[in-house]
Design a protein around this motif. Structure first.
Motif, PDB file in Angstrom:
ATOM      1  N   ASN A  39      -3.342  -2.551  38.754  1.00 27.71           N
ATOM      2  CA  ASN A  39      -4.825  -2.600  38.981  1.00 27.71           C
ATOM      3  C   ASN A  39      -5.548  -1.620  38.564  1.00 27.71           C
TER       4      ASN A  39
ATOM      5  N   ALA B 191      -5.475  -1.472  34.898  1.00 31.91           N
ATOM      6  CA  ALA B 191      -6.245  -2.807  34.406  1.00 31.91           C
ATOM      7  C   ALA B 191      -7.687  -3.003  34.367  1.00 31.91           C
ATOM      8  N   ASN B 192      -8.246  -2.283  35.714  1.00 31.25           N
ATOM      9  CA  ASN B 192      -9.612  -2.159  35.637  1.00 31.25           C
ATOM     10  C   ASN B 192     -10.434  -1.029  35.289  1.00 31.25           C
TER      11      ASN B 192
ATOM     12  N   THR C 261      -8.824 -13.896  42.386  1.00 33.61           N
ATOM     13  CA  THR C 261      -7.941 -13.366  41.450  1.00 33.61           C
ATOM     14  C   THR C 261      -8.044 -14.073  40.396  1.00 33.61           C
ATOM     15  N   GLN C 262      -8.008 -15.488  40.244  1.00 34.85           N
ATOM     16  CA  GLN C 262      -8.029 -16.074  38.947  1.00 34.85           C
ATOM     17  C   GLN C 262      -9.486 -16.036  38.453  1.00 34.85           C
TER      18      GLN C 262
ATOM     19  N   GLU D 110     -11.540 -13.538  38.485  1.00 34.96           N
ATOM     20  CA  GLU D 110     -11.871 -12.235  38.215  1.00 34.96           C
ATOM     21  C   GLU D 110     -11.273 -12.106  36.565  1.00 34.96           C
ATOM     22  N   LYS D 111      -9.807 -12.813  36.549  1.00 31.94           N
ATOM     23  CA  LYS D 111      -9.341 -12.607  35.187  1.00 31.94           C
ATOM     24  C   LYS D 111     -10.161 -13.489  34.111  1.00 31.94           C
ATOM     25  N   ILE D 112     -10.659 -14.447  34.463  1.00 36.11           N
ATOM     26  CA  ILE D 112     -11.443 -15.192  33.373  1.00 36.11           C
ATOM     27  C   ILE D 112     -12.723 -14.398  33.220  1.00 36.11           C
TER      28      ILE D 112
ATOM     29  N   LYS E 153     -13.291 -11.104  33.360  1.00 36.88           N
ATOM     30  CA  LYS E 153     -12.841  -9.989  32.399  1.00 36.88           C
ATOM     31  C   LYS E 153     -12.872 -10.526  31.001  1.00 36.88           C
ATOM     32  N   ASP E 154     -12.180 -11.528  30.802  1.00 35.45           N
ATOM     33  CA  ASP E 154     -11.964 -12.217  29.547  1.00 35.45           C
ATOM     34  C   ASP E 154     -13.292 -12.443  28.869  1.00 35.45           C
TER      35      ASP E 154
END
Length: 889
Positions: A550, A553-554, A789-790, A792-794, A796-797
């Motif tokens: 993390n 990644a962040n 969590t899901q 935040e991934k989207i 970031k994309d």
């Protein structure tokens, strides 16, 4: 001697008959290989104890075994060499005698002790060995054992001499100063505090109570017959540990070295670093952590032995004083390291197993997993032993977590499997009911744990529980306002970590997740599973890998102009991680605790929730596992609106683009004053609003907050936030037109969506539509939101694939993931329905989304019309909120 249950003894006999292994095979195996083989027949814990007895027999037979080895190794042509080896074997007792010639000493001593000795060092060993021999238990001609106490244990003086002997021998082969500093002093610094041993003691108390109840339910007896003797045993065990650091409750044989702790390295030997290492190890491991553990181990051992001996005495048909005397005889035999009877040996074996489970030192799947991860890191890093550095404490925390997950329900499946094996043993052994003892105890353990956790969860309001991960960004912001910590419940005016509930933590988290997030039926079961599964992510090794991932990644997020000072790159993140790592292993935890208290001032947030800094005493006693909750009159209203599904925007004002513009245009002192003025004025405005004392600045008319719907109330609070911020910016001379331009540019041309957001695409079904949580009055679906969590991934994309945001100074925290068609208006979980907008635009959209959702839930607008309205309002910009309110759709 060990007394195996009949079913297990038969398994070993059958294996020998089949030729699965031979005594010769066992002799040639390593200790670990033997224990693994035996565990296939009699289980992990019993296998280690049987293996210890086998190794004791091996040692007593060492001369004979070595002689046989020499006979087989050398052929007749090598008789001279063979005779020389045999001669040395005969003198094995004198291997440490400096009177022997130097060649003999170096040759065989080095082979036996894995080190080369000088005559002086050998003399030191011989002197200590002679003293130890004098104090060791001895059996006279009549079979009476001397040099033992009333518990059949060696005296305190023996263990003191044993400790001196082992320290001296260990010091002859000292570890490097680097290893002592990093692997002993460093890891002990992390535990050099008051709150860690107190936490360990508290969780052991919970586990001891649970295991104590289990023993009583299993045996059907509330108390043993010799409580006074049990108390004396506990005191004696603690006394021996305090003087020698040996835990007699855990020892299998006299030669066993059952000292507390995961000893990655020792600090015996000369030098300042070694001396510091010994002092730190004595204070932190042996005293602060070892003593509570040994006390708990002795207490559980004595309690189990007392119950078992009393049960056997009653089963023999005795009662009253006769039963008590017989039970005491068995109890005393069980406390000896070498029980004389099979019953005493059986009681000792079971009591040790109970003590291990109660102190989280038994071997289970969690410990095996964490130790395997650590071993893997050590293997690939060589002498650096990165596994020991990154995962300094593995077995006990991993055992506690996995034991809790078993208690949460996994243990039911394990018990069912054990019952199947027990039934087979029962049939093969002529109806021996003892085969069912272990699965019954395991099943009772699960039942007790789940019952206790359910009772606790039933008395906790769902708003007084915080899970590991909030379900959406709004909830995450609300939890920050509450001042809570992950996986905690509110007791009084403090948030208390579920970790304090020991083995009940996973099952308690499961029940609370189900209560807070479940919507009934399968949803409740799913949420229960999520709560329990959080424990898996905390397993040592798994959690460390996740933290490093993390951090990296962040680390590449582009900050806004107002946050440029906090910008980090992957390299910066790794450097920070390394710096934190060094600090944690060089500065005692009690010092960092004190610094945390000093650095945590009174915090008054924008909603008036006040958090008082923890006292030094609170920090020292509880650390970060207990946090004082935020208090304030507005917080209750926010909780209520959150339950209604219309939580206002809680984004920290200092993370907004507006604050960035103010920071860029004002002196630091002026900026700080402006933010404080905003907080003060906004709190006052919201309090007036809730008291029906606020007026509309445009027409000076009173605002009726009390009579408004929840959606309208949330919109009113958001409006007050925007209006207050605009007024503050005007007071401090900040150009408000830049905000208008900011809103327009971010909303109109840079919303970064997936695919083509049209009515046809958003109406049709997709594989990733998500979970339907209900329907509106027209029977059309309403969907659950993505997890945080899901999302935040989207997010970031979307952020990383549109250069607009970074080029215009937006950090990822300045943006908001937005559903084109609101979820409350029938929007799905497909990526086609997602776009990225600024925080300001998100606030501007709030009233539209609230109103549209209200109409959709009431069934006054269809799903297709809701989709069309959303696209026209957000994408095409062809309608306004007033158009929707006037019934255009």
């Amino acid at each position: 001697m060990l007394c195996l249950p009949k079913s297990q003894s038969n398994k070993l006999k059958e294996a020998l008959k089949k030729g699965d292994f031979t005594i010769g095979n066992l002799y040639n195996m390593t200790s670990e290989e033997r224990a693994t083989l035996l565990s296939n027949y009699i289980g992990n814990e019993m296998a280690h104890m049987v293996n210890a007895e086998f190794e004791k027999a091996m040692i007593s037979n060492q001369k004979k075994a070595l002689a046989k080895w020499a006979e087989k190794t050398f052929n007749p042509k090598e008789k001279i060499v063979k005779d020389r080896v045999l001669e040395r074997i005969k003198k094995i007792e004198k291997v440490l005698d400096p009177k022997e010639n130097e060649d003999f000493l170096k040759d065989l001593a080095a082979s036996k002790l894995k080190m080369t000795l000088t005559p002086e060092e050998a003399k030191g060993i011989v002197t200590r060995a002679n003293k130890l021999q004098e104090l060791a238990p001895k059996t006279d001609e009549n079979g009476n054992v001397t040099n033992v106490d009333k518990f059949g244990l060696p005296t305190k003086e023996y263990f003191i001499a044993r400790n001196e002997m082992e320290n001296y021998v260990t010091g002859l082969n000292p570890a490097s100063s680097v290893k002592v500093f990093t692997q002993m002093i460093g890891r002990n610094m992390m535990l050099f505090s008051l709150h860690t041993p107190l936490f360990t003691l508290e969780t052991n108390v919970v586990n001891t109570l649970l295991e104590g109840l289990n023993r009583r339910f299993s045996s059907g007896k509330a108390m043993g017959l010799n409580g006074d003797f049990a108390k004396e045993y506990v005191k004696n065990a603690i006394t021996i540990y305090n003087n020698s650091h040996f835990n007699v409750s855990d020892m299998v044989t006299l030669d066993d070295n059952r000292m507390f702790g995961e000893r990655a390295i020792h600090a015996e030997g000369k030098g300042a670093i070694n001396k510091i290492g010994r002092v730190v190890d004595d204070i932190v491991i042996k005293k602060m952590h070892g003593l509570p553990y040994v006390a708990s181990s002795a207490l559980n051992f004595a309690d189990s032995a007392n119950l078992l001996s009393s049960t056997i005495a009653r089963q023999e048909g005795l009662s009253g004083e006769e039963a008590k005397a017989r039970a005491l005889e068995l109890f005393k035999d069980a406390t000896s390291l070498s029980p004389k009877t099979e019953s005493g040996a059986s009681i000792r074996t079971q009591a040790q197993a109970d003590a291990k489970r109660a102190t989280f030192t038994n071997d289970n799947w969690g410990a095996q997993t964490s130790l395997a991860i650590r071993s893997l890191f050590n293997k690939f890093s060589g002498d650096l032993r990165l596994g020991d550095l990154a995962i300094p404490f593995a077995k006990i925390p991993a055992t506690a977590i996995s034991q809790g997950i078993d208690t949460a329900g996994v243990g039911i499946f394990k018990a069912a499997f054990d019952f199947k094996s027990a039934w087979q043993d029962y049939k093969e052994n002529g109806g021996d009911k003892s085969s069912f003892k272990i699965p019954i105890r395991n099943l009772i353990r699960v039942g007790l744990g789940m019952a206790a956790a359910y009772i606790i969860a039933s008395n906790v309001d769902k708003d007084n529980f915080i899970g590991a991960y909030p379900t959406n960004p709004g909830e995450a912001d609300l939890l920050k306002l509450k001042g809570g910590i992950e996986n905690s419940i509110k007791i009084g005016d403090h948030w208390v970590s579920l970790e304090y509930f020991g083995p009940l933590a996973p099952v308690l988290a499961g029940f609370l997740y189900s209560k807070k997030y479940g919507t009934g039926g399968f949803s409740n079961l799913e949420q229960y599973g999520k709560g329990v599964a959080e424990g898996l992510l905390k397993l040592p090794g798994v959690s460390e890998i996740g933290t490093v991932y993390n951090d990296i990644a962040n680390s590449g997020q582009q900050p806004s102009a107002s946050q440029s000072a906090n910008a980090t790159s992957p390299v910066d993140a790794l450097q920070k991680t390394l710096l934190d790592f060094i600090k944690s292993r060089t500065i005692p935890a009690f010092i960092t605790d004190a610094l945390k208290v000093k650095a945590d001032p009174v915090n008054n947030n924008i909603f008036g929730a006040v958090h008082n800094a923890p006292s030094a005493l609170q920090q020292f006693l509880f650390g970060s596992r207990i946090s004082q909750s935020y208090q304030g009159p507005i917080l209750s209203e926010l909780n209520r609106l959150d339950d209604a599904g219309v939580l206002p925007s809680l984004t920290d004002i200092e993370k907004s683009p507006q604050a960035g513009i103010m920071k860029a245009g004002l002196e630091p002192a002026k900026y700080t004053q402006a933010i404080n003025d905003f907080k003060t004025e906004f709190r006052a405005n919201v309090q007036k609003l809730m008291s029906n004392e606020a007026t509309n600045p445009k027409n000076n008319k009173a605002i009726d907050y009390m009579s408004a719907t929840d959606s309208e109330k949330a919109a009113m609070i958001n409006t007050q936030k925007t209006a207050t911020l605009s007024a503050i910016m005007k007071d401090y001379g900040v150009d408000s037109s830049s905000i208008a331009n900011l809103k327009a540019s971010a909303f109109e041309g840079h919303s970064s969506n997936y695919g083509n957001p049209n009515v046809e695409n958003l109406m049709q079904s997709h594989s990733d539509d998500g979970t339907v949580k209900g329907t509106n009055p027209k029977g059309e679906p309403q969907y659950e939101r993505f997890s945080l969590t899901q999302s935040e991934k989207i997010k970031k994309d979307l952020y990383n694939n549109d250069s607009y945001w970074k080029e215009n100074g937006y950090s990822i925290s300045d943006t908001q993931l937005d559903h084109i068609v609101p979820i409350e208006a029938g929007g799905t979980m497909t990526k086609d329905n997602l776009m990225l907008i600024s925080q300001a635009s998100d606030q501007a959209n709030q009233r539209f989304e609230d109103y549209l959702g209200q109409k959709y839930r009431a069934g006054t607008i269809s799903r297709s019309d809701a989709i069309t309205a959303s696209i026209d309002y957000k994408i095409n910009k062809t309608i306004t909120l007033k158009d929707v309110e006037n019934g255009v759709y």
